[in-house]
Design an enzyme around this catalytic site. Structure first.
Site, mmCIF file in Angstrom:
data_model
loop_
_atom_site.group_PDB
_atom_site.id
_atom_site.type_symbol
_atom_site.label_atom_id
_atom_site.label_comp_id
_atom_site.label_asym_id
_atom_site.label_seq_id
_atom_site.Cartn_x
_atom_site.Cartn_y
_atom_site.Cartn_z
ATOM 1 N N HIS A 16 4.465 -15.469 4.478
ATOM 2 C CA HIS A 16 5.317 -14.624 3.627
ATOM 3 C C HIS A 16 4.551 -14.145 2.393
ATOM 4 O O HIS A 16 5.148 -13.873 1.346
ATOM 5 C CB HIS A 16 6.580 -15.376 3.179
ATOM 6 C CG HIS A 16 7.391 -15.914 4.301
ATOM 7 N ND1 HIS A 16 8.388 -15.203 4.930
ATOM 8 C CD2 HIS A 16 7.337 -17.130 4.933
ATOM 9 C CE1 HIS A 16 8.931 -15.943 5.882
ATOM 10 N NE2 HIS A 16 8.303 -17.110 5.913
ATOM 11 N N GLU B 263 -9.776 0.684 5.912
ATOM 12 C CA GLU B 263 -8.892 1.832 5.762
ATOM 13 C C GLU B 263 -9.016 2.779 6.961
ATOM 14 O O GLU B 263 -8.015 3.307 7.459
ATOM 15 C CB GLU B 263 -9.206 2.549 4.456
ATOM 16 C CG GLU B 263 -8.823 1.727 3.232
ATOM 17 C CD GLU B 263 -9.438 2.256 1.945
ATOM 18 O OE1 GLU B 263 -10.126 3.308 1.991
ATOM 19 O OE2 GLU B 263 -9.245 1.626 0.890
ATOM 20 N N SER C 208 -15.665 5.269 -5.798
ATOM 21 C CA SER C 208 -14.865 6.063 -6.717
ATOM 22 C C SER C 208 -15.707 7.146 -7.361
ATOM 23 O O SER C 208 -16.891 6.948 -7.638
ATOM 24 C CB SER C 208 -14.258 5.166 -7.806
ATOM 25 O OG SER C 208 -13.606 5.939 -8.797
ATOM 26 N N LYS D 58 -17.477 0.802 -8.433
ATOM 27 C CA LYS D 58 -16.361 0.403 -7.565
ATOM 28 C C LYS D 58 -16.737 0.575 -6.099
ATOM 29 O O LYS D 58 -17.301 1.588 -5.706
ATOM 30 C CB LYS D 58 -15.126 1.240 -7.879
ATOM 31 C CG LYS D 58 -13.825 0.708 -7.280
ATOM 32 C CD LYS D 58 -12.641 1.508 -7.821
ATOM 33 C CE LYS D 58 -11.316 0.858 -7.453
ATOM 34 N NZ LYS D 58 -11.069 0.858 -6.018
#
Length: 499
Positions: free
Chosen positions: A225, A368, A355, A361
């Site tokens: 959960h 993805e 980025s 970054k």
């Protein structure tokens, strides 16, 4: 499996034969017209101008004019056309046994080789889009016309003359679009499953298995959960991913027998009108020889024409694999979140800047990419399901939609699996410091106290530790548990399986 895949690839490359004398005659009467932009071809509707440098004829041209939808991006997939070449070659050779003139049969068989190799597809001789007649008739006729004209060219005839090789009477002999197109679907999907998806998925499964072995001794906190749970090893966590893909490979294997059943021989409605007894079985056997796959004649041609249940089943398997990969990629993405403000339990390969504004970054781009393509496969599942349900009476009329989506899903999952494996999974590293820190701070280690002091008292200790911002040990000692008992009972190494 790799050996089998290698054999299939070699078989595909070697499907065509050396046609020697036939190819030496190429040129013929059409050589004088090479400078013309168009030639006239005709079908039962009349005459049409066709580009002089293309092998297709009037029926293909009509389809181009009637369905100007989507352009080159929406062309009928090349594996379907290659499969049409395979089945036309097999039919020519079997028809020769049943009396087709050997000169014509040999020319047709030889002309099929450039369809099978993909040469004619790449040269633009197969321009038709998916969005045409739902039976695939126009793509069948596109194939018939290209092979007919290629054979005519080999024999020194005039393009478009239909002499001495006729697209219907010879190339399409003992066939109908209603049995050839579903046969091409099954050949294309069968080959793509074996040559693309199985190797790609196996590669990723093996990479995950390797990581499971590598991480077998790294104990971490589990999560259910999205909340803290009891410990397991990082290796155990990855073993779950490995098993998901092992089951995916088993599911592919289980659906393949229906893929290997071919509609060819059913002709228009499944009765086999205008074929010879034994034609269907002989053609299926020849296709099996050409592809090195166990294709057989479908036991019921009425089902094989009217329904596309086998493709719905295949895509159901692809959808399940997409669901598995979505879960795996999301887990790896979340476990690698950070590097300082997320879980940070995994260190993902740094493949490219992440980025355009935030220096330094790095993002989980492979995860993805994988989750996006899985979403596309799940969307394709809807289209295939709707297409499969549209078998009206004796014929399904959503075949191009179905096969294009099945093939696209196979390609996405196969390529995605290889990319995700090579550019992410194989370079994964465990961040042991972060794993240890998070695990030792977890309150759910209290579960180990249940057999000794009971659920209620254990829950009281956990709640107190959370409220007071203290450790489990501190609160347990307040409840009368000795330091030695706590050390013995709350030991993550002893919490990894049944006693």
């Amino acid at each position: 499996m790799l050996k089998q895949s290698h054999g299939l690839i070699l078989a595909r490359r070697n499907l065509w034969v050396v046609c020697g004398g036939l190819r030496a005659k190429e040129g013929g009467k059409d050589k004088d017209k090479a400078s013309d932009k168009f030639r006239m071809e005709k079908d039962t509707f009349g005459e049409l101008q066709v580009p002089a440098d293309k092998l297709y004829g009037a029926q293909t041209m009509r389809s181009k004019l009637n369905f100007p939808i989507g352009g080159i991006a929406e062309r009928m997939p090349m594996p379907v056309i290659q499969a049409m070449g395979i089945l036309k070659k097999a039919c020519a050779e079997v028809n020769k046994e049943f009396g087709l003139d050997s000169k014509i049969a040999d020319a047709v068989s030889c002309a099929c080789d450039d369809v099978i190799s993909g040469k004619h597809y790449k040269q633009g001789h197969f321009p038709l889009v998916i969005w045409q007649t739902g039976s695939g008739t126009q793509s069948n006729m596109n194939t018939n016309e290209v092979i007919s004209n290629a054979a005519i060219k080999m024999l020194g005839g005039e393009l478009g003359s239909k002499t001495p090789v006729h697209p219907n009477d010879h190339v399409n002999k003992s066939q109908s679009s209603n049995d050839t197109f579903p046969t091409a679907i099954h050949i294309a999907v069968g080959m793509e499953l074996n040559e693309r998806l199985v190797p790609g998925l196996t590669h990723l499964r093996n990479a995950l298995k390797s990581k499971s072995d590598e991480f077998k001794d790294i104990i971490k906190i589990g999560r259910t959960h999205l909340m803290d749970a009891v410990p397991l090893t990082l290796g155990q966590e990855f073993s779950g991913y490995t098993q998901q893909l092992s089951y995916g490979l088993e599911r592919i294997k289980c659906c393949q027998p229906r893929v290997y059943e071919l509609a060819l021989g059913g002709t228009a409605v499944g009765t086999g009108l205008n074929t010879h007894k034994g034609f269907a079985e002989k053609v299926a056997k020849r296709i099996a020889e050409l592809t090195c796959l166990p294709f057989v004649s479908a036991p019921n041609k009425f089902e094989a024409l009217a329904a596309r249940d086998a493709m719905v089943e295949v895509h159901g398997v692809l959808n399940t694999i997409a669901v598995s990969l979505m879960k795996i990629a999301n887990d790896i993405r979340l476990l690698g979140s950070g590097p300082r403000c997320g879980f940070g339990e995994l260190m993902l390969p740094e493949n490219e800047p992440g980025s355009s504004i935030m220096p330094g970054k790095v993002n989980p781009t492979q995860c993805e990419s994988m989750t996006m393509l899985c979403a596309q496969v799940m969307g394709n599942q809807v289209a295939v399901s709707i297409g499969g349900s549209n078998g009206h009476f004796e014929l399904n009329v959503f075949k191009p939609l179905i096969v294009s989506n099945v093939l696209r899903s196979i390609r996405l999952l196969a390529d995605g699996s290889m990319s995700f494996s090579k550019n992410c999974v194989e370079g994964l590293q465990a961040n042991k410091d972060a794993i240890d820190k998070i695990m030792n701070e977890s309150l759910m280690l209290v579960t180990a106290l249940n057999p000794h002091i009971g659920y209620d008292k254990s829950a009281q200790i956990a709640k107190a530790a959370h409220k007071n911002k203290t450790t489990l040990k501190e609160e347990a000692l307040k409840e009368g548990i000795t330091e030695e008992q706590f050390k013995e009972w709350v030991n993550p190494k002893e919490m990894l399986g049944p006693k």
